[in-house]
Design a protein around this motif. Structure first.
Motif, mmCIF file in Angstrom:
data_model
loop_
_atom_site.group_PDB
_atom_site.id
_atom_site.type_symbol
_atom_site.label_atom_id
_atom_site.label_comp_id
_atom_site.label_asym_id
_atom_site.label_seq_id
_atom_site.Cartn_x
_atom_site.Cartn_y
_atom_site.Cartn_z
ATOM 1 N N HIS A 203 0.835 -1.209 0.000
ATOM 2 C CA HIS A 203 0.000 0.000 0.000
ATOM 3 C C HIS A 203 0.873 1.264 0.000
ATOM 4 O O HIS A 203 0.599 2.224 -0.745
ATOM 5 N N HIS A 204 1.929 1.236 0.822
ATOM 6 C CA HIS A 204 2.837 2.390 0.863
ATOM 7 C C HIS A 204 3.547 2.589 -0.485
ATOM 8 O O HIS A 204 3.676 3.718 -0.985
ATOM 9 N N VAL A 205 3.973 1.426 -1.018
ATOM 10 C CA VAL A 205 4.643 1.515 -2.333
ATOM 11 C C VAL A 205 3.685 2.056 -3.378
ATOM 12 O O VAL A 205 4.047 2.874 -4.236
ATOM 13 N N SER A 206 2.414 1.596 -3.302
ATOM 14 C CA SER A 206 1.414 2.065 -4.277
ATOM 15 C C SER A 206 1.163 3.560 -4.135
ATOM 16 O O SER A 206 1.069 4.292 -5.129
ATOM 17 N N GLU A 207 1.056 4.038 -2.874
ATOM 18 C CA GLU A 207 0.852 5.476 -2.674
ATOM 19 C C GLU A 207 2.055 6.281 -3.189
ATOM 20 O O GLU A 207 1.895 7.322 -3.841
ATOM 21 N N THR A 208 3.266 5.774 -2.861
ATOM 22 C CA THR A 208 4.464 6.478 -3.349
ATOM 23 C C THR A 208 4.499 6.528 -4.879
ATOM 24 O O THR A 208 4.834 7.555 -5.497
ATOM 25 N N GLN A 209 4.117 5.353 -5.486
ATOM 26 C CA GLN A 209 4.103 5.321 -6.953
ATOM 27 C C GLN A 209 3.052 6.267 -7.520
ATOM 28 O O GLN A 209 3.271 6.916 -8.549
ATOM 29 N N ALA A 210 1.881 6.371 -6.832
ATOM 30 C CA ALA A 210 0.826 7.276 -7.302
ATOM 31 C C ALA A 210 1.292 8.730 -7.234
ATOM 32 O O ALA A 210 1.059 9.520 -8.163
ATOM 33 N N VAL A 211 1.981 9.078 -6.117
ATOM 34 C CA VAL A 211 2.484 10.453 -6.003
ATOM 35 C C VAL A 211 3.532 10.733 -7.082
ATOM 36 O O VAL A 211 3.516 11.789 -7.743
ATOM 37 N N SER A 212 4.427 9.736 -7.266
ATOM 38 C CA SER A 212 5.459 9.920 -8.300
ATOM 39 C C SER A 212 4.833 10.021 -9.688
ATOM 40 O O SER A 212 5.253 10.824 -10.530
ATOM 41 N N GLN A 213 3.810 9.172 -9.898
ATOM 42 C CA GLN A 213 3.133 9.218 -11.206
ATOM 43 C C GLN A 213 2.439 10.555 -11.413
ATOM 44 O O GLN A 213 2.459 11.115 -12.517
ATOM 45 N N THR A 214 1.838 11.104 -10.338
ATOM 46 C CA THR A 214 1.169 12.405 -10.441
ATOM 47 C C THR A 214 2.188 13.505 -10.771
ATOM 48 O O THR A 214 1.961 14.362 -11.633
ATOM 49 N N LYS A 215 3.322 13.447 -10.060
ATOM 50 C CA LYS A 215 4.367 14.440 -10.347
ATOM 51 C C LYS A 215 4.883 14.293 -11.773
ATOM 52 O O LYS A 215 5.123 15.281 -12.474
ATOM 53 N N MET A 216 5.069 12.994 -12.158
ATOM 54 C CA MET A 216 5.560 12.769 -13.514
ATOM 55 C C MET A 216 4.574 13.292 -14.558
ATOM 56 O O MET A 216 4.966 13.921 -15.551
ATOM 57 N N ILE A 217 3.277 13.044 -14.316
ATOM 58 C CA ILE A 217 2.247 13.532 -15.254
ATOM 59 C C ILE A 217 2.235 15.055 -15.302
ATOM 60 O O ILE A 217 2.148 15.669 -16.378
ATOM 61 N N ALA A 218 2.351 15.685 -14.113
ATOM 62 C CA ALA A 218 2.391 17.154 -14.087
ATOM 63 C C ALA A 218 3.613 17.685 -14.840
ATOM 64 O O ALA A 218 3.533 18.665 -15.602
ATOM 65 N N LEU A 219 4.783 17.011 -14.597
ATOM 66 C CA LEU A 219 6.005 17.443 -15.288
ATOM 67 C C LEU A 219 5.876 17.256 -16.798
ATOM 68 O O LEU A 219 6.264 18.138 -17.586
ATOM 69 N N VAL A 220 5.299 16.091 -17.187
ATOM 70 C CA VAL A 220 5.117 15.845 -18.631
ATOM 71 C C VAL A 220 4.157 16.859 -19.234
ATOM 72 O O VAL A 220 4.380 17.389 -20.330
ATOM 73 N N GLU A 221 3.043 17.162 -18.495
ATOM 74 C CA GLU A 221 2.104 18.166 -19.004
ATOM 75 C C GLU A 221 2.766 19.536 -19.121
ATOM 76 O O GLU A 221 2.540 20.279 -20.098
ATOM 77 N N GLN A 222 3.624 19.871 -18.108
ATOM 78 C CA GLN A 222 4.335 21.155 -18.176
ATOM 79 C C GLN A 222 5.280 21.201 -19.372
ATOM 80 O O GLN A 222 5.342 22.204 -20.106
ATOM 81 N N ARG A 223 6.022 20.078 -19.557
ATOM 82 C CA ARG A 223 6.932 20.028 -20.702
ATOM 83 C C ARG A 223 6.160 20.098 -22.021
ATOM 84 O O ARG A 223 6.574 20.787 -22.965
#
Length: 378
Positions: A67-87
């Motif tokens: 569950h912790h790994v999943s939450e960490t991955q979700a946060v990382s994925q959200t950041k990655m999506i935001a970064l990709v959208e910004q780029r």
């Protein structure tokens, strides 16, 4: 919570859970078969239950870690999506700016290209017009009569620019019945000079069209014959003793023909000098006419010298008469200035007497000498 089945951690955890479930099923099946087993078997089952409990606790811990790994991955994925959208937004903005700049440059280039195409179209039209004029000039020069008219028009234009209108005559008829293209009225000596503009250009055109040595030699021979014949004709027609000068001008309407004669046919030029027929081109004809204009001006000055001296004598008398009248006027002005000065003196004395009368100074009046009578000379 959403589990990513492509994640290796999630796959490993699911494999462990499946292995535990399989083991539990095997244990339960073995327990069912040996229900009547002995007490040691129950002891083993109890130990096995403890192990299963520990496996369950490990499963819960593993689930919490997942569950912790999943939450960490979700946060990382959200950041990655935001970064990709910004780029992507930055790339989109850069692409939009680049496309807009390219569109502006393309529009400017198209405008410049349009202007250049318009200039090319105008130049093409001028070239076509010039080609038509060249073809028309070739048609004119190909006909002997029209070529003669063209030379006469060119000669008339040059003479008109160089000489006064009363110093020449176009198409003048001489006493022998011959008609000269232009007759310059120069004083004696040298006398009127004839200019002929009917030069035969057929031989020169054949010389230009020669493609081999034999054609060139034949064209040169025809050129010599044509020029000699024309020099002889001018000498016989336009050199009339007592009427015209002892020389005439042969006008060539082309500088190229003039240069060709002097470069490759110098003997023809010398024969022209010997026959007193001087070959001129449009440029040298203008220089010759300027010299003639100076001669005409000098002749007219000499012809008018008597009238000029007469006018100068009359001008001298007028100047003397003007000087005498200026002297008389100066004398009158001097006398008038003297009279005005005396009038001012009398006016001052009269003013003083009037002032004393106004103040009743009778004693001073008795002492003043009698006033002089003012006499004005006329």
């Amino acid at each position: 919570m959403t589990l990513d089945l492509n994640d290796p951690v999630v796959l490993g955890a699911l494999g462990v859970v499946a292995l535990i479930v399989v083991m539990l099923m095997l244990v339960l099946r073995a327990a069912g078969r040996s229900a009547q087993a002995a007490v040691p078997l129950m002891t083993q089952l109890a130990a096995l239950g403890q192990r299963v409990q520990s496996l369950s606790d490990g499963q819960q811990q593993l689930s919490g870690g997942l569950h912790h790994v999943s939450e960490t991955q979700a946060v990382s994925q959200t950041k990655m999506i935001a970064l990709v959208e910004q780029r992507l937004a930055q790339v989109n903005r850069q692409m939009t700016e680049s496309l807009q700049g390219s569109a502006v440059r393309t529009a400017r280039s198209l405008g410049d290209l349009q202007q250049r195409l318009e200039a090319i179209d105008k130049a093409q039209a001028n070239i076509e017009k010039l080609s038509g004029n060249v073809l028309g000039l070739q048609d004119i020069l190909s006909n002997k009569q029209t070529r003669g008219a063209f030379g006469e028009i060119q000669l008339h234009d040059i003479v008109q620019k160089a000489l006064p209108a009363d110093s020449y005559t176009m198409q003048a008829t001489l006493s022998n019945g011959r008609r000269a293209d232009c007759l310059i009225h120069l004083p004696n000596p040298p006398g009127p000079i004839v200019i002929d503009s009917k030069f035969p250009l057929e031989a020169y055109e054949a010389l230009r069209r020669a493609e081999n040595q034999s054609q060139l030699i034949e064209a040169q021979r025809m050129m010599r014959i044509a020029v000699r014949s024309h020099i002889k004709a001018i000498s016989e027609r336009y050199l009339i003793e007592g009427e015209t000068a002892d020389g005439a001008l042969m006008f060539l309407p082309s500088e190229a023909v003039y240069a060709e004669l002097h470069a490759n046919f110098p003997e023809l030029v010398r024969e022209g000098f010997a026959a007193k027929v001087w070959i001129v081109s449009p440029t040298t004809c203008m220089a010759t006419l300027n010299t003639m204009r100076a001669v005409l001006k000098d002749a007219r000055m000499r012809a008018q010298a008597g009238a000029i001296r007469k006018e100068l004598a009359a001008l001298y008398q007028d100047v003397e008469r003007l000087s005498a009248r200026v002297a008389n006027l100066d004398r009158h002005f001097t006398q008038a200035a003297k009279d005005v000065e005396e009038i001012k003196i009398s006016a001052e004395k009269a003013g003083k007497r009037a002032h004393r009368l106004d103040n009743f100074d009778f004693e001073e009046l008795a002492q003043d000498p009698p006033a002089k009578v003012l006499r004005i000379e006329r």
